[in-house]
Write a protein that holds these residues in place. Structure first.
Motif, short mmCIF file in Angstrom:
data_model
loop_
_atom_site.label_atom_id
_atom_site.label_comp_id
_atom_site.label_asym_id
_atom_site.label_seq_id
_atom_site.Cartn_x
_atom_site.Cartn_y
_atom_site.Cartn_z
N THR A 2 -4.39 19.81 4.89
CA THR A 2 -3.53 20.33 5.86
C THR A 2 -2.47 21.12 5.22
O THR A 2 -2.05 20.98 4.16
CB THR A 2 -2.72 19.42 6.72
OG1 THR A 2 -2.09 18.63 5.72
CG2 THR A 2 -3.61 18.59 7.90
N GLY A 3 -2.18 22.32 5.99
CA GLY A 3 -1.03 23.07 5.22
C GLY A 3 -0.04 23.66 6.32
O GLY A 3 -0.29 23.08 7.25
N SER A 4 0.66 24.63 6.02
CA SER A 4 1.85 25.03 6.82
C SER A 4 1.30 26.33 7.69
O SER A 4 1.76 26.97 8.09
CB SER A 4 3.23 25.38 6.26
OG SER A 4 2.80 26.10 5.06
#
Ligand SMILES: *Cc1c(COP(=O)(O)O)cnc(C)c1O
Length: 363
Positions: A2-4
């Motif tokens: 997951t990232g932004s």
């Protein structure tokens, strides 16, 4: 993992979009809308038009009929007019074509913030020069600013939003003295005054006047704006705008609206008369300084000891269900508010609410 999410373009990351509080109130005098809807006959004709549109076909890509009719109403050639979804889109396309990376736009502040925001979104650098104490620009100041910044694009706004000031034609001419510089005159409120730069367009290769159907024409919901420019400038926009950008309904609604020119003039006359009354009443108030306006709004300063006074007055107005636009926290306009001229009743309510709010705030 997951990232932004995808990173925003770096030069946009620090910027904020257009922001004007949308509060539910009885008296909305914050966005310079017309207090009057267009005539019922226009609404009926627009509804009939909506039934006749050939929905499975694209609209006229060049919006020829609309542009020819706008041009005829202004006494200019059809190849000098181009239309889009509001004058903000017109300005965006101008900047996509004539601004962009490595190019610079000059604005005279305080002025319409969207000129700067659209420039930033199109990666056009922005330089700002201050207007004088009464929010005016003159030819000498414009010449000096152009020599200092060598802008590719210069924005005027006449009448200027938010101050109501006219930008003189000789100042526009000063900016236009270099034919390689695009000079944009935003006349969103042009119908409310007696001056226009449209007459400069035929004799100069680089002057563009931008107008909108959102204010005097009472139809911001439709989203229609246009420009008047030398034909070569109009042709140069082609690679910068989307094909079929203007819907069939928008084109037809614009054409229909032009058939109600007299009704538009009547609405404008009512607003101008009320503008005079509200100006006189604001001028008579202690602790208020109001500037003359050529538009459908008035800019005024709540002069007082405490810096938070104008904010308190604005809140006092909201508490009385009257919404105006608060410019008090911007560096160029401390203590200033802008009120749209509404109907006679709305203006009366605004004036009463302002008097009470001034008392409450200890002005
Ligand atoms: C309201 C306003 C516009 C109108 O924008 P549209 O996109 O046509 O609704 C443009 N310029 C100025 C200075 C304005 O105040």
């Amino acid at each position: 993992m997951t990232g932004s999410g995808p990173p925003l373009r770096e030069d946009l990351a620090e910027l904020v979009g257009y922001h004007s509080p949308e509060v539910d109130v009885d008296v909305r005098l914050n966005t310079n809308e017309s207090p009057y809807p267009p005539p019922p006959a226009f609404v009926d004709a627009a509804a009939d038009t909506a039934r006749r549109i050939v929905y499975n076909r694209y609209p006229d890509r060049e919006a020829r009929a609309l542009r020819a009719e706008i041009a005829a109403s202004l006494g200019v050639g059809a190849d000098s007019v181009w239309a889009a979804n509001g004058s903000n889109e017109v300005i965006q396309v101008l900047l996509l074509a004539f601004g962009g990376p490595g190019r610079r736009a000059l604005v005279f502040t305080p002025t319409y913030s969207m000129h700067t925001k659209i420039a930033e979104a199109t990666a056009t650098a922005v330089v700002a020069e201050a207007r004088d104490g009464d929010f005016r620009v003159d030819a000498a100041a414009v010449t000096a600013a152009c020599a200092r910044h060598r802008p590719d694009v210069v924005f005027f706004c006449s009448p200027n939003n938010p101050t109501g000031t006219l930008d003189p034609l000789d100042a526009v001419a000063a900016a236009a003295s270099d034919p390689e510089r695009l000079v944009v005159v935003d006349e969103a409120y042009g119908e409310f005054c007696d001056e226009t730069a449209i007459g400069m367009v035929p004799t100069r290769p680089n002057v563009v006047v931008v107008r909108t159907m959102s204010k005097a024409w009472s139809m911001p919901a439709v989203r229609l704006g246009y420009l008047v420019a030398p034909p070569a400038v109009v042709r140069a926009l082609a690679p910068a705008h989307l094909p079929y950008h203007l819907s069939a309904f928008t084109q037809e609604a614009g054409r229909l609206a032009l058939g109600f020119h007299a009704e538009m003039r009547t609405r404008v006359a009512l607003v101008r008369e009320e503008r005079g009354r509200v100006y006189a009443e604001l001028s008579a108030l202690d602790g208020v300084r109001v500037w003359p306006s050529a538009a459908n709004f008035l800019f005024f300063e709540v002069a007082g000891a405490s810096p938070g006074l104008a904010d308190s007055v604005w809140e006092g107005l909201v508490a009385r269900s009257v919404l105006v636009r608060n410019f008090a926290s911007l560096p160029a306009t401390p203590g200033c508010l802008r009120v749209t001229v509404g109907t006679h009743e709305e203006n009366t309510r605004f004036l009463a609410a302002l008097r009470d709010s001034l008392v409450d705030a200890g002005a």
